[in-house]
Design an enzyme around this catalytic site. Sequence first.
Site, PDB file in Angstrom:
ATOM      1  N   ARG A 104     -19.170 -19.026  -7.288  1.00  0.00           N
ATOM      2  CA  ARG A 104     -20.222 -18.003  -7.008  1.00  0.00           C
ATOM      3  C   ARG A 104     -21.401 -19.253  -6.983  1.00  0.00           C
ATOM      4  NH1 ARG A 104     -20.497 -17.902 -13.916  1.00  0.00           N
ATOM      5  NH2 ARG A 104     -19.551 -19.403 -13.777  1.00  0.00           N
ATOM      6  N   GLY A 137     -18.157 -13.649  -8.874  1.00  0.00           N
ATOM      7  CA  GLY A 137     -19.601 -14.391  -8.024  1.00  0.00           C
ATOM      8  C   GLY A 137     -20.587 -13.821  -9.126  1.00  0.00           C
ATOM      9  N   ASP A 271     -12.778 -30.658 -10.780  1.00  0.00           N
ATOM     10  CA  ASP A 271     -13.850 -29.949  -9.506  1.00  0.00           C
ATOM     11  C   ASP A 271     -15.316 -29.424 -10.443  1.00  0.00           C
ATOM     12  OD1 ASP A 271     -11.913 -28.643 -11.519  1.00  0.00           O
ATOM     13  OD2 ASP A 271     -12.999 -26.649 -11.037  1.00  0.00           O
ATOM     14  N   ASN A 272     -15.136 -30.325 -11.509  1.00  0.00           N
ATOM     15  CA  ASN A 272     -16.451 -30.518 -12.054  1.00  0.00           C
ATOM     16  C   ASN A 272     -17.088 -32.320 -12.555  1.00  0.00           C
ATOM     17  OD1 ASN A 272     -16.874 -27.712 -12.687  1.00  0.00           O
ATOM     18  ND2 ASN A 272     -15.624 -27.651 -14.984  1.00  0.00           N
TER      19      ASN A 272
HETATM   20  P1  AMP Z   1     -15.905 -23.538 -13.829  1.00  0.00           P
HETATM   21  O1  AMP Z   1     -15.389 -23.216 -15.078  1.00  0.00           O
HETATM   22  O2  AMP Z   1     -16.920 -23.112 -13.796  1.00  0.00           O
HETATM   23  O3  AMP Z   1     -15.991 -25.050 -13.258  1.00  0.00           O
HETATM   24  O4  AMP Z   1     -15.420 -22.889 -12.496  1.00  0.00           O
HETATM   25  C1  AMP Z   1     -14.238 -23.086 -12.337  1.00  0.00           C
HETATM   26  C2  AMP Z   1     -13.648 -22.284 -10.749  1.00  0.00           C
HETATM   27  O5  AMP Z   1     -13.627 -21.180 -10.815  1.00  0.00           O
HETATM   28  C3  AMP Z   1     -15.268 -22.559  -9.208  1.00  0.00           C
HETATM   29  O6  AMP Z   1     -14.013 -22.757  -8.137  1.00  0.00           O
HETATM   30  C4  AMP Z   1     -15.881 -21.540 -10.043  1.00  0.00           C
HETATM   31  O7  AMP Z   1     -16.998 -21.462  -9.140  1.00  0.00           O
HETATM   32  C5  AMP Z   1     -14.698 -20.386 -10.335  1.00  0.00           C
HETATM   33  N1  AMP Z   1     -15.886 -19.315 -11.066  1.00  0.00           N
HETATM   34  C6  AMP Z   1     -15.936 -19.488 -12.193  1.00  0.00           C
HETATM   35  N2  AMP Z   1     -16.229 -18.323 -12.646  1.00  0.00           N
HETATM   36  C7  AMP Z   1     -16.802 -17.143 -11.358  1.00  0.00           C
HETATM   37  C8  AMP Z   1     -17.133 -16.247 -11.146  1.00  0.00           C
HETATM   38  N3  AMP Z   1     -17.921 -15.438 -12.598  1.00  0.00           N
HETATM   39  N4  AMP Z   1     -16.883 -15.906 -10.129  1.00  0.00           N
HETATM   40  C9  AMP Z   1     -16.289 -16.375  -8.955  1.00  0.00           C
HETATM   41  N5  AMP Z   1     -15.764 -17.596  -9.026  1.00  0.00           N
HETATM   42  C10 AMP Z   1     -16.121 -17.814 -10.536  1.00  0.00           C
HETATM   43 MG    MG Z   2     -16.851 -26.382 -12.024  1.00  0.00          MG
END
Ligand code: AMP
Ligand code: MG
Length: 520
Positions: A104, A137, A271-272
Amino acid sequence: MPLPLIADGFVSSLPGDPDTRNVPRQVRGACYSKITPHGFPHARLLCYSREMGEELGLSPATLGEELFIQVFSGSRLLDGMRPYAACYGGHQFGHWAGQLGDGRALTLGEVRGKSQANWELQLKGAGPTPYSRGADGYAVLRSSLREFICSEAMHALKVPTTRALSLIATGEPVNRDMFYNGQSKDEPGAVICRVAPSFLRFGNFEIHAARNETAILKQLADYCIAQHFPQLDRAADDLYARWFETICRQSACLIVEWLRVGFVHGVMNTDNMSILSLTLDYGPYGWLEPYDPNWTPNTTDAEGRRYAFGRQAQIGWWNLLQLGNALYPLVRATEPLEAALASYERTFENEWLRMMQAKLGLKDAQAGDAALIAQLPPLLHGAQLDFTLFFRHLATVGATPLQELPTWLHDISYAPSLGAKALELWHWLQRYQERLRQESTSAATRAAAMNAVNPLYVPRNYLLQLAIDAAEQGQLNKLLELHETFKNPYTEQANKAHLAAKRPEWARHKAGCSMLSCSS
Ligand code: AMP
Ligand code: MG
């Protein structure tokens, strides 16, 4: 709106996805996929960072205008913008999760800042990409507000971080199951524009290693080194090992900074983790209130406590181990990778001690300092003292022997009473004061130095939640007040005592005020 856009090196230097369909899929052999954002016709600006805008060459008049809102909500592209979503993978909660990617987020382009730094502009929450997997997204206002405020606050706290330019309400609802209990509801959506020299993560390298795409891995590493690690000799035989060692040392320094200000990232998945050692991806983060090394703000992590405050250094090492494994095809020997990991540990230990000495105002380092410092965390924990307020008040103690325990110590405890802990704290303060008497600096100089590393204002979760509740009702005053106050976190400001207060009792178990879910 004049923006000094520069040629987008990432898109022009690295292999992209030839498939232009915006549907969830595995993207192989590519570092990114091009995206056309669709925008939001009813977007409304909520807040922007004047300082970030200035660095990007945007005048205050430009910052609020219609074109600004259109560009930074993804409704309109400026000449030269070639938006893309990056492909990356990651280890989540200790397990390889395969392809993740910008699900997103999308990068609009790169800008040459006033300081001559290059800045990548990235929208978060602007719509789906090939990396969205099962998700939509989009992003909700509450999580976007949290990322906007905390990015700029961290910058002012002098902690390496990605920045934020704007927070824009999309005017469209986003459906979320905030408590993961099957009760989803529509929430206001938002887009932030975040800004960093690069958003490359450990996971951008891991994905190519996992897919045996060694040529792309090398291309990406060479690009990253050339752009962001100019201090390295690119002709050196051990270039990749030295690069990894630099990342190890910088990562150690970042985590020491988190520990200095009491920050808990909450989701330290690979990934963070920024390859530039910036704080990246603000989700269910939190700030230590009652000191507790085992505390995690992330409800998903409540059981394992993998990402608790006191484990961050160890997790940083584990994440670097995964990055080291991914870079093995470039280094082709384990010894330099292990040496780099050892330098992470050394750097962390040295920098942590230095940081703690600074928090305590100990300038003339002494052999006994480590022991004095080591006695403190169990005391803070046992007495349930507010982390931020303890260190801030410590500057008022000074070397002159105390007659009794200062009253502020009672006031900053979350326990009903200090009880037996009062005596232990008293003994520690005696030892601390004795140690201060061996310092050569004046009391005033020491207090000023301590106040420059021990912040008074940090984005406590309950303060953010109050600003979110108001913003969701259309009231922006609390959001703007937090944004302004956190610009000077080390300086006491008039009429801002309510932003430096310990967490009130009502907030202890209220959703969002202490712990948070990952729903965003
Ligand atoms: P995060 O936990 O926020 O670091 O996200 C982990 C993964 O999930 C990353 O690839 C983000 O882009 C994806 N992601 C999290 N929330 C969404 C969302 N609402 N739509 C699409 N991808 C998401
Ligand atoms: Mg992330």
